[in-house]
Design an enzyme around this catalytic site. Structure first.
Site, mmCIF file in Angstrom:
data_model
loop_
_atom_site.group_PDB
_atom_site.id
_atom_site.type_symbol
_atom_site.label_atom_id
_atom_site.label_comp_id
_atom_site.label_asym_id
_atom_site.label_seq_id
_atom_site.Cartn_x
_atom_site.Cartn_y
_atom_site.Cartn_z
ATOM 1 N N ARG A 1 2.610 -6.980 -1.547
ATOM 2 C CA ARG A 1 3.403 -7.659 -2.580
ATOM 3 C C ARG A 1 2.578 -8.735 -3.289
ATOM 4 O O ARG A 1 2.851 -9.069 -4.430
ATOM 5 C CB ARG A 1 4.679 -8.236 -1.959
ATOM 6 C CG ARG A 1 4.439 -9.286 -0.918
ATOM 7 C CD ARG A 1 5.648 -9.515 -0.023
ATOM 8 N NE ARG A 1 5.932 -8.362 0.840
ATOM 9 C CZ ARG A 1 6.993 -8.252 1.636
ATOM 10 N NH1 ARG A 1 7.866 -9.243 1.709
ATOM 11 N NH2 ARG A 1 7.172 -7.178 2.373
ATOM 12 N N ASP B 1 0.161 -9.953 6.704
ATOM 13 C CA ASP B 1 0.383 -8.498 6.670
ATOM 14 C C ASP B 1 1.314 -8.105 5.521
ATOM 15 O O ASP B 1 1.449 -6.923 5.215
ATOM 16 C CB ASP B 1 0.955 -8.033 8.012
ATOM 17 C CG ASP B 1 0.806 -6.537 8.224
ATOM 18 O OD1 ASP B 1 0.071 -5.911 7.447
ATOM 19 O OD2 ASP B 1 1.441 -6.017 9.159
ATOM 20 N N LYS C 1 -2.126 -6.336 12.902
ATOM 21 C CA LYS C 1 -1.307 -5.202 13.348
ATOM 22 C C LYS C 1 -1.715 -4.815 14.766
ATOM 23 O O LYS C 1 -2.888 -4.915 15.115
ATOM 24 C CB LYS C 1 -1.550 -3.993 12.418
ATOM 25 C CG LYS C 1 -0.912 -4.126 11.052
ATOM 26 C CD LYS C 1 -1.078 -2.843 10.257
ATOM 27 C CE LYS C 1 -0.482 -2.975 8.867
ATOM 28 N NZ LYS C 1 0.976 -3.186 8.858
ATOM 29 N N ASP D 1 -5.553 -1.786 5.687
ATOM 30 C CA ASP D 1 -4.676 -2.904 6.020
ATOM 31 C C ASP D 1 -4.704 -3.163 7.519
ATOM 32 O O ASP D 1 -4.040 -2.484 8.295
ATOM 33 C CB ASP D 1 -3.242 -2.587 5.556
ATOM 34 C CG ASP D 1 -2.288 -3.753 5.782
ATOM 35 O OD1 ASP D 1 -2.763 -4.861 6.116
ATOM 36 O OD2 ASP D 1 -1.066 -3.557 5.602
HETATM 37 N N1 BES Z 1 1.085 -1.429 4.632
HETATM 38 C C1 BES Z 1 2.153 -2.023 5.336
HETATM 39 C C2 BES Z 1 3.455 -1.210 5.281
HETATM 40 C C3 BES Z 1 3.437 0.124 5.981
HETATM 41 C C4 BES Z 1 3.840 0.229 7.287
HETATM 42 C C5 BES Z 1 3.099 1.261 5.290
HETATM 43 C C6 BES Z 1 3.874 1.448 7.900
HETATM 44 C C7 BES Z 1 3.133 2.489 5.916
HETATM 45 C C8 BES Z 1 3.520 2.595 7.207
HETATM 46 C C9 BES Z 1 2.478 -3.399 4.734
HETATM 47 O O1 BES Z 1 1.412 -4.075 4.183
HETATM 48 C C10 BES Z 1 3.025 -4.249 5.833
HETATM 49 O O2 BES Z 1 2.347 -4.453 6.778
HETATM 50 N N2 BES Z 1 4.237 -4.715 5.658
HETATM 51 C C11 BES Z 1 4.875 -5.555 6.607
HETATM 52 C C12 BES Z 1 5.690 -6.547 5.837
HETATM 53 C C13 BES Z 1 6.268 -7.654 6.667
HETATM 54 C C14 BES Z 1 5.183 -8.509 7.272
HETATM 55 C C15 BES Z 1 7.171 -8.509 5.796
HETATM 56 C C16 BES Z 1 5.767 -4.711 7.503
HETATM 57 O O3 BES Z 1 6.322 -3.710 7.042
HETATM 58 O O4 BES Z 1 5.872 -5.017 8.682
HETATM 59 ZN ZN ZN Z 2 -0.137 -2.895 3.434
HETATM 60 ZN ZN ZN Z 3 0.323 -5.241 5.592
#
Ligand code: BES
Ligand code: ZN
Ligand code: ZN
Length: 537
Positions: A383, A379, A309, A302
């Protein structure tokens, strides 16, 4: 008197499965009963599990103490060894016994007993054995505590020992470090033939649970250039073959035919093609059977996509398929345990990348149930792939669906590495999951799924947004988003973002690297669900 000449009765060698659920042959982990006694075994180390603050030694331990002229009792009296959880103490036998050493291991207080008391003691014991280069390990078996069956105790010890001994070798060049992998030899020591059958049964259960969790750890630890969606699919196929599961893998074209617009949108920025993996246990039972579907997020890396990120936040994202790994591992365990249910594992596997083909914020995409989604953040990809997978789950007419995903950083902020978030409004399902979490010591903490949060993802141009764009209640917003794709009697979402790796302070979980979280939990959940539905029949 040599130990081997004193071997009466029979030796039971168990077929041992490896972490791909392949039969390894016999004898890697063997149980020798009834004649193999701790007094005569030629082991490198004999593990003795003791409760904290109990000077009265259980019978088989007191025989060893006598042979050693009271060395165990003296260590307890002097306070060198108290029996605290995590504590261990090596005693050299110096010829007083055929075994080279005894290792005392603490189980903590008796009135604080949980299944982890034994699991952790086994993990600690096996790690200490490894430290002193002991390969042949015996475990003094006795009735540790009232109310815990021999089968259950053996299960917990074998599970803790195998998980505690786990090492990820990676791709380091040169010779593999000596003695990695499964413990060379572990046997239960008892003179009571009545334990025999249950020790065997418990060992097989412990092996099945450990193998699933070890498989999950290996998959999560692999680098993202090796563990691609295609690799995950191939691995699932091979595992299914040896475990006796049905496995179907959908490729891009089939996903397009099913109109899986959400999985495909995430995947389209990557040169690595997606896979949609379906594993089925007891497929022959069909849709009329009591069916559970387990769905795991399989983002093999990711980057965040165009909602990129920061560099620091990207490291660790090879583990963004830990939900997928948990489901694949659990399916192996469920097959090995022959759980009397129809259980389906569904894993959408993609890479979230950037390119001229990648999806962008403000695009509107259509999921396989026809609902449209405005992309706010590329990101928030987990979902999206889960959306199509949750829709796909419907075709199995499930009694319950559980998804598990490294979904949000917000869940890590809320719960840290202490627990995964559990999101469900179905009390019955929630209770079975919480009970399973207690049993496997893979904590779940209930989080809200209030309808209020739905407002936060209302879109001006589509049925919903994939992110609120704000930081409030991020983990719950993820859950209410997913609910748009759910259409069965019961559903629960597990956000395991905090639990995927680098958990500290558990003797049978590595402090660095993948934890294997979720594999044992989901298998135990299926086991408990089967038990509950058998009782209600
Ligand atoms: N894979 C990440 C979540 C994550 C973050 C897992 C840190 C493990 C450690 C997920 O895909 C993500 O990036 N989520 C975003 C969602 C937001 C954009 C609504 C997040 O948590 O910032
Ligand atoms: Zn993710
Ligand atoms: Zn993500």
């Amino acid at each position: 008197m040599s130990a081997s000449s004193d071997l009466r009765g029979k030796t039971i060698l168990l077929p041992v499965i490896d972490t791909h659920f392949r039969i390894l042959g016999e004898g890697t982990l063997d149980i020798k009963t009834p004649a193999q006694s701790a007094l005569t075994v030629e082991a490198d180390a004999i593990l003795i599990f003791l409760f904290e603050g109990e000077p009265a030694l259980p019978e088989p331990v007191s025989a060893l103490d006598t042979a050693l002229n009271g060395a165990i009792r003296e260590l307890l009296e002097l306070g060198d060894f108290s029996g605290k959880s995590g504590q261990s103490q090596v005693i050299l036998t110096r010829g007083a016994l055929p075994a080279k050493r005894l290792i005392l291991v603490g189980m903590g207080k008796r009135d604080k007993y949980t299944p982890d008391s034994l699991r952790r003691a086994a993990g600690t014991g096996v790690r200490k054995s490894h430290e002193v280069k002991a390969a042949q390990i015996g475990v003094v078996f006795y009735e540790y505590i009232e109310g815990i069956s021999t089968t259950e105790a053996a299960h917990l010890i074998v599970e803790g020992a195998l998980l505690g001994r786990y090492e990820y070798r990676g791709q380091k060049s040169g010779e593999a470090p000596a003695g990695t992998g499964l413990p060379n030899n572990l046997q239960f020591l008892t003179e009571n033939p009545a334990f025999e059958a249950e020790l065997q049964a418990g060992t097989n259960i412990g092996l099945a649970f450990a193998a699933g969790a070890i498989m999950a750890r290996d998959l999560v630890n692999l680098p993202p250039n090796i563990c691609t969606p295609a690799y995950l699919a191939q691995h699932a196929r091979e595992m299914a073959e040896s475990a006796g599961l049905r496995c179907d893998v959908l490729e891009e074209q089939q996903m397009r035919a099913l109109k899986m617009g959400a999985v495909l949108a995430v995947s389209q920025g990557s040169d690595t093609p997606p896979r949609f993996i379906v594993l089925e246990h007891n497929a022959q039972l069909g849709a009329d059977a009591d069916t559970l579907v387990l769905v795991g997020k399989g983002v093999t890396f990711d980057t965040g996509g165009y909602s990129l990120k920061p560099a620091d936040g990207m490291v660790g994202m090879k583990a963004d398929m830990a939900g997928a790994a948990a489901v694949i591992g659990a399916m192996g365990t469920i097959a090995a345990l022959k759980i009397p249910l129809h259980v389906v594992g569904v894993v959408p596997a993609v890479d979230n990348m950037i390119s001229g083909h990648a999806y962008r914020p403000q695009e509107v995409i259509t999921a396989s149930n026809g609902k449209t989604i405005e992309i706010i953040s590329t990101d928030a990809e987990g979902r999206l792939i889960l959306a199509d997978a949750l829709v796909y789950a419907r075709r199995f007419n499930p009694a319950a669906v559980v998804d598990i995903a490294t979904l949000t950083g917000a869940c890590v902020v809320a719960l840290g590495k202490a627990a995964a978030g559990l999101f469900s409004i179905e009390e019955g399902l929630r209770d079975v999951l919480l009970k399973a979490a207690d049993q496997t010591a893979e904590r779940l903490w209930p989080m809200p799924v209030y309808a209020d949060y739905e407002k936060l993802i209302e879109s001006d141009t589509a049925d919903m947004k994939n992110s609120s764009g704000a930081r409030f209640a991020g983990a719950s917003v993820g859950a209410v988003f997913l609910r748009n794709f759910v259409d069965y009697p019961a559903w629960a979402h597990i956000d395991m973002a905090g639990m995927m790796q680098d958990l500290d302070g558990i003797s049978y979980v590595p402090a660095k690297g993948a934890s294997g979280y979720g594999a044992r939990l989901l298998a135990e959940f299926a086991r408990q669900w089967a038990q509950a539905s058998a009782q209600s029949r």
